[in-house]
Design an enzyme around this catalytic site. Structure first.
Site, PDB file in Angstrom:
ATOM      1  N   ASN A 214       0.850  -1.204   0.000  1.00 47.34           N
ATOM      2  CA  ASN A 214       0.000   0.000   0.000  1.00 47.34           C
ATOM      3  C   ASN A 214       0.875   1.239   0.000  1.00 47.34           C
ATOM      4  OD1 ASN A 214       0.489   0.831   2.861  1.00 47.34           O
ATOM      5  ND2 ASN A 214      -0.397  -1.184   3.234  1.00 47.34           N
ATOM      6  N   ASP A 283      -4.230  -6.169   5.301  1.00 44.79           N
ATOM      7  CA  ASP A 283      -5.232  -6.980   6.003  1.00 44.79           C
ATOM      8  C   ASP A 283      -5.241  -8.426   5.508  1.00 44.79           C
ATOM      9  OD1 ASP A 283      -6.282  -5.032   7.771  1.00 44.79           O
ATOM     10  OD2 ASP A 283      -7.250  -4.062   6.063  1.00 44.79           O
ATOM     11  N   LYS A 293       8.309 -17.184 -10.730  1.00 49.44           N
ATOM     12  CA  LYS A 293       7.496 -16.130 -11.333  1.00 49.44           C
ATOM     13  C   LYS A 293       6.339 -16.751 -12.124  1.00 49.44           C
ATOM     14  CE  LYS A 293       7.780 -12.247 -14.462  1.00 49.44           C
ATOM     15  NZ  LYS A 293       8.493 -11.650 -15.563  1.00 49.44           N
ATOM     16  N   PRO A 311      -2.512 -11.767  10.474  1.00 48.58           N
ATOM     17  CA  PRO A 311      -2.699 -11.587  11.926  1.00 48.58           C
ATOM     18  C   PRO A 311      -2.814 -10.097  12.244  1.00 48.58           C
ATOM     19  CG  PRO A 311      -0.405 -12.127  11.420  1.00 48.58           C
ATOM     20  CD  PRO A 311      -1.181 -12.288  10.146  1.00 48.58           C
ATOM     21  N   ASP A 312      -3.566  -9.763  13.267  1.00 49.77           N
ATOM     22  CA  ASP A 312      -3.657  -8.363  13.719  1.00 49.77           C
ATOM     23  C   ASP A 312      -2.563  -8.153  14.777  1.00 49.77           C
ATOM     24  OD1 ASP A 312      -4.294  -5.951  15.041  1.00 49.77           O
ATOM     25  OD2 ASP A 312      -6.332  -6.082  14.252  1.00 49.77           O
ATOM     26  N   ILE A 313      -1.524  -7.461  14.373  1.00 50.34           N
ATOM     27  CA  ILE A 313      -0.342  -7.324  15.235  1.00 50.34           C
ATOM     28  C   ILE A 313      -0.682  -6.538  16.502  1.00 50.34           C
ATOM     29  CG2 ILE A 313       2.020  -6.424  15.343  1.00 50.34           C
ATOM     30  CD1 ILE A 313       2.076  -6.836  12.232  1.00 50.34           C
ATOM     31  N   PHE A 333      -3.082   3.208  15.624  1.00 53.10           N
ATOM     32  CA  PHE A 333      -3.363   4.260  14.652  1.00 53.10           C
ATOM     33  C   PHE A 333      -4.529   3.816  13.784  1.00 53.10           C
ATOM     34  CE2 PHE A 333      -0.540   7.964  13.964  1.00 53.10           C
ATOM     35  CZ  PHE A 333       0.173   7.875  15.140  1.00 53.10           C
ATOM     36  N   LYS A 347     -12.573   1.386  16.845  1.00 57.15           N
ATOM     37  CA  LYS A 347     -11.320   0.641  16.654  1.00 57.15           C
ATOM     38  C   LYS A 347     -10.560   0.500  17.974  1.00 57.15           C
ATOM     39  CE  LYS A 347      -9.896   0.745  12.407  1.00 57.15           C
ATOM     40  NZ  LYS A 347      -9.363   1.235  11.133  1.00 57.15           N
TER      41      LYS A 347
HETATM   42  N1  CTP Z   1      -2.836  -3.215  12.615  1.00 61.39           N
HETATM   43  C1  CTP Z   1      -2.021  -4.280  12.930  1.00 61.39           C
HETATM   44  N2  CTP Z   1      -2.123  -5.439  12.248  1.00 61.39           N
HETATM   45  C2  CTP Z   1      -3.037  -5.595  11.269  1.00 61.39           C
HETATM   46  C3  CTP Z   1      -3.885  -4.526  10.932  1.00 61.39           C
HETATM   47  C4  CTP Z   1      -3.753  -3.339  11.622  1.00 61.39           C
HETATM   48  O1  CTP Z   1      -1.190  -4.133  13.838  1.00 61.39           O
HETATM   49  N3  CTP Z   1      -3.114  -6.736  10.628  1.00 61.39           N
HETATM   50  C5  CTP Z   1      -2.749  -1.984  13.395  1.00 61.39           C
HETATM   51  C6  CTP Z   1      -2.255  -0.773  12.628  1.00 61.39           C
HETATM   52  O2  CTP Z   1      -0.859  -0.643  12.743  1.00 61.39           O
HETATM   53  C7  CTP Z   1      -2.985   0.353  13.314  1.00 61.39           C
HETATM   54  C8  CTP Z   1      -4.277  -0.266  13.760  1.00 61.39           C
HETATM   55  O3  CTP Z   1      -4.041  -1.668  13.810  1.00 61.39           O
HETATM   56  O4  CTP Z   1      -2.337   0.768  14.495  1.00 61.39           O
HETATM   57  C9  CTP Z   1      -5.466  -0.018  12.883  1.00 61.39           C
HETATM   58  O5  CTP Z   1      -5.168  -0.337  11.565  1.00 61.39           O
HETATM   59  P1  CTP Z   1      -6.265  -0.215  10.426  1.00 61.39           P
HETATM   60  O6  CTP Z   1      -5.711  -0.797   9.180  1.00 61.39           O
HETATM   61  O7  CTP Z   1      -6.802   1.167  10.390  1.00 61.39           O
HETATM   62  O8  CTP Z   1      -7.391  -1.123  11.056  1.00 61.39           O
HETATM   63  P2  CTP Z   1      -7.993  -2.473  10.646  1.00 61.39           P
HETATM   64  O9  CTP Z   1      -8.023  -3.309  11.862  1.00 61.39           O
HETATM   65  O10 CTP Z   1      -7.284  -3.041   9.461  1.00 61.39           O
HETATM   66  O11 CTP Z   1      -9.461  -2.047  10.290  1.00 61.39           O
HETATM   67  P3  CTP Z   1     -10.133  -1.592   8.898  1.00 61.39           P
HETATM   68  O12 CTP Z   1      -9.174  -1.934   7.809  1.00 61.39           O
HETATM   69  O13 CTP Z   1     -11.374  -2.363   8.880  1.00 61.39           O
HETATM   70  O14 CTP Z   1     -10.391  -0.128   9.041  1.00 61.39           O
END
Ligand code: CTP
Length: 406
Positions: A214, A283, A293, A311-313, A333, A347
């Site tokens: 991104n 995500d 390739k 995973p959501d870190i 953030f 959030k």
């Molecule tokens: N974050 C993370 N790991 C992920 C996704 C997000 O650690 N896989 C953290 C980002 O670094 C940020 C926060 O979660 O601090 C919110 O990220 P954001 O992308 O805005 O939230 P999402 O949970 O992805 O929600 P959405 O995309 O539905 O808005």
């Protein structure tokens, strides 16, 4: 403009050395940061760069001698040292360090260092010399002595030297000296804290040459890392693929994918006391990355990509025992394109963090400015549009205030 340096009166002293060419850039950066720069040069320095250049860059006439009739009382050493918020000697030669140790007063720059009010005008030295001169016991002895006498000795760089040799002793780059000076003037709000920060995008491989990423530039996270370090914290920065220089004094670990980032963050979070997740983590990632390739097969068919969730870190770290016991303060953030307060509040709850920082994205990606909305259990507060550097300092102060309150 720079919050820490704007309005500061800096006496920039140049002693003799090839590194004087870097002082021209340093002077320019200081002026750009909003500081008033009064240049004082030794006779030797004027062999390397002319006072005219330094006058043009600082916008003030340069002092090179103690016999200067511009001063009504003919005491430039007193007047210049009393006006200063700091005296910075860059380059500081081996000879000049020896002069400071001896308390010499036979030329203007040594004289004004000796005459400076030590309780309120700090003296900072950016040494520059050949590697043998730097390593000589006499120089090291003298450096230890000037430090004992109250001077702050900045480090030196390693690398190619003007004499053709390679080693320690190069003067720091102008931007590095500026960063050191900025840190020097920053309130030490995070002393003793270990701040872990994620920044930039992640890159999720499709095959060895392609992937999904991104537009996050990492600038906000890097600015926070710089500000946290300046505020006295030990800082570890886990960075996705970005093109940004590592802030001085910050330990940087480069990663690519969300999974890499999670593994490093989990390891580093064991020691951290503050975790700030600014990274724009992908995500989803392709379910499998092809080993080779992917080639067009000539039929016009396109490959079907299957995705799995990353995973959501932040949420993972916020769930750890350390975070739940209040030993690791987590800050998230959120980049939202609409309804910032509503989304940021939701959030914050969902991620289980005490502080969530919202910003309107993706318009701010890659920009130098931003505006932040801080949401915590007490409510919300806006940090109006400013440079990411300035916001980094403000956010550090906000976090320090919340930590002090618990
Ligand atoms: N974050 C993370 N790991 C992920 C996704 C997000 O650690 N896989 C953290 C980002 O670094 C940020 C926060 O979660 O601090 C919110 O990220 P954001 O992308 O805005 O939230 P999402 O949970 O992805 O929600 P959405 O995309 O539905 O808005």
């Amino acid at each position: 403009m720079n919050e820490q340096l704007a309005g500061k009166h800096i006496v920039l002293g140049l002693s003799g050395g090839v590194a004087c060419y870097k002082s021209a850039e340093l002077c320019r950066l200081l002026v750009k940061a909003g500081a008033t720069v009064q240049v004082v040069m030794t006779e030797a320095a004027a062999q390397f760069i002319t006072p005219v250049t330094m006058q043009a860059l600082s916008g003030r006439s340069v002092y090179t001698s103690q016999w200067d009739t511009r001063e009504a009382n003919n005491m430039p050493h007193i007047n210049l040292s009393r006006e200063a918020d700091a005296i910075l000697i860059a380059p500081c030669s081996a000879d000049f360090i020896a002069r400071l140790v001896q308390g010499r007063a036979d030329e203007l720059l040594s004289l004004l260092c000796l005459a400076r009010p030590r309780d309120r005008v700090p003296l900072l030295l950016a040494p520059a010399m050949n590697r043998e001169m730097w390593g000589h016991p006499a120089t090291q002895r003298n450096l230890a002595q000037v430090a004992r006498d109250g001077a702050t000795v900045l480090g030196v760089g390693f690398g190619d030297q003007a004499c053709g040799e390679t080693g320690d002793g190069r003067m720091l780059e102008a931007a590095e000296i500026l960063e050191e000076l900025e840190a020097f003037f920053t309130p030490q709000l995070l002393t003793g804290q270990h701040v872990l920060i994620t920044a930039g995008p992640t890159f999720e491989a499709i095959d060895p040459v392609r992937g999904i990423t991104n537009l996050s530039s990492g600038k906000m996270g890097f600015a926070i890392a710089r500000a946290a370090r300046a505020a006295g914290a030990q800082v570890t920065l886990v960075a996705g693929p970005v093109h940004l220089p590592t802030p001085r004094g910050v330990r940087r670990i480069d990663v690519r994918s969300a999974q890499n980032m999670l593994a490093i963050v989990e390891e580093q979070a064991r020691e951290a006391t503050i975790f700030i997740a600014t990274a724009a983590v992908a995500d989803w990632r392709p379910a499998t990355a092809a080993l080779h390739k992917i080639k067009k097969d000539g039929t016009g068919d396109v490959p079907a990509l299957e995705f799995v969730e990353n995973p959501d870190i932040l949420a993972t770290v916020a769930r750890t025992e350390r975070a739940r016991a209040g030993r690791l303060y987590c800050v998230g953030f959120a980049a939202e394109s609409e309804n910032l307060l509503e989304h940021a509040s939701a959030k914050r709850e969902r991620k289980g963090v005490p502080l969530l920082v919202g910003n309107i994205g993706p318009a701010t990606f890659g920009q130098d400015d931003n505006a932040l909305l801080l949401v915590d259990a007490q409510g919300h507060r806006e940090l109006p549009r400013a440079s990411k550097e300035a916001l980094g300092h403000q956010l550090v102060a906000e976090i320090a205030r919340r930590l002090a309150a618990v």
